[in-house]
Scaffold this motif. Structure first.
Motif, short mmCIF file in Angstrom:
data_model
loop_
_atom_site.label_atom_id
_atom_site.label_comp_id
_atom_site.label_asym_id
_atom_site.label_seq_id
_atom_site.Cartn_x
_atom_site.Cartn_y
_atom_site.Cartn_z
N ALA A 101 0.83 -1.20 0.00
CA ALA A 101 0.00 0.00 0.00
C ALA A 101 0.86 1.26 0.00
CB ALA A 101 -0.91 0.01 1.22
N ARG A 102 0.31 2.33 -0.56
CA ARG A 102 0.94 3.64 -0.57
C ARG A 102 0.10 4.53 0.33
NH1 ARG A 102 -1.58 7.12 -2.43
NH2 ARG A 102 -2.68 5.82 -3.91
N PRO A 103 0.47 4.63 1.62
CA PRO A 103 -0.37 5.43 2.52
C PRO A 103 -0.33 6.91 2.17
CG PRO A 103 1.51 4.47 3.71
CD PRO A 103 1.61 4.04 2.29
N THR A 104 -1.42 7.60 2.42
CA THR A 104 -1.47 9.04 2.24
C THR A 104 -0.41 9.66 3.16
OG1 THR A 104 -3.84 8.91 1.80
CG2 THR A 104 -2.97 11.08 2.39
N THR A 105 0.40 10.55 2.63
CA THR A 105 1.46 11.14 3.44
C THR A 105 0.85 11.93 4.61
OG1 THR A 105 1.53 13.20 2.17
CG2 THR A 105 2.96 11.38 1.42
#
Length: 178
Positions: free
Chosen positions: A21-25
């Motif tokens: 996953a690419r978490p929201t910064t």
């Protein structure tokens, strides 16, 4: 990744390094919630979080007092991580659901005040998400859909588009009934 505000402010959430996953910064998430705090009372919201990933957006809504948060994630490891984290943090208002987002949306009979979708930026059907949400009438009358996306997507010609916010490489497009 951390929870920016609310009852769990500052709490670090650490998925293992093999997460896809690419978490929201944190920077983008903090700015997004600053905007939301000025337009809605988060404590009264029912929220649908699509493509839950690490669950970061769901935890943020719950920490800020959202009444109900449904977090939909298909990946088994991500779903298990969300379940574990919800339990560890005692965020009982979050209901994780393991499902394909498109299948879930097509069969969903509930309405929400806020829908947040953070699909993979390379998802071929990313541009269909707003149409699907509005066709299925999943938003309450004054509800808001927020789609997180990369710079290649442009929703400005969508009939329900209201605005776009950009924070670094993260873009949020907002949609409402008009």
């Amino acid at each position: 990744m951390r929870i920016v505000s609310g009852t769990h402010k500052g709490r670090r959430i650490t998925p293992d390094k093999s997460f896809k996953a690419r978490p929201t910064t944190d920077f983008a998430k903090e700015n997004l919630f600053n905007v939301l705090n000025n337009i809605v009372d988060i404590e009264e919201l029912s929220v649908l979080d699509l493509f839950g990933g690490t669950g970061g957006i769901s935890y943020e809504f719950a920490s800020r007092g959202a009444e109900k948060v449904i977090c939909v994630e298909l990946n088994h490891r991500h779903f298990a991580f969300i379940q574990k984290t919800v339990q560890e943090l005692g965020l009982d208002q979050i209901l994780p659901i393991k499902s394909d987002v498109f299948r879930f949306v097509k069969s969903c009979r509930q309405k929400f005040d806020m829908i947040f979708a953070d699909p993979p930026f390379d998802l071929k059907t990313l541009n269909t998400i707003p149409d699907l949400i509005f066709e299925k009438e999943l938003l309450n009358e004054k509800g808001t859909l927020i789609v997180e996306h990369g710079s290649k997507n442009d929703f400005s010609s969508h009939p329900n588009f209201t605005e776009k916010r950009t924070y670094g490489s993260v873009n949020f497009s907002f949609f409402e009934y008009k």
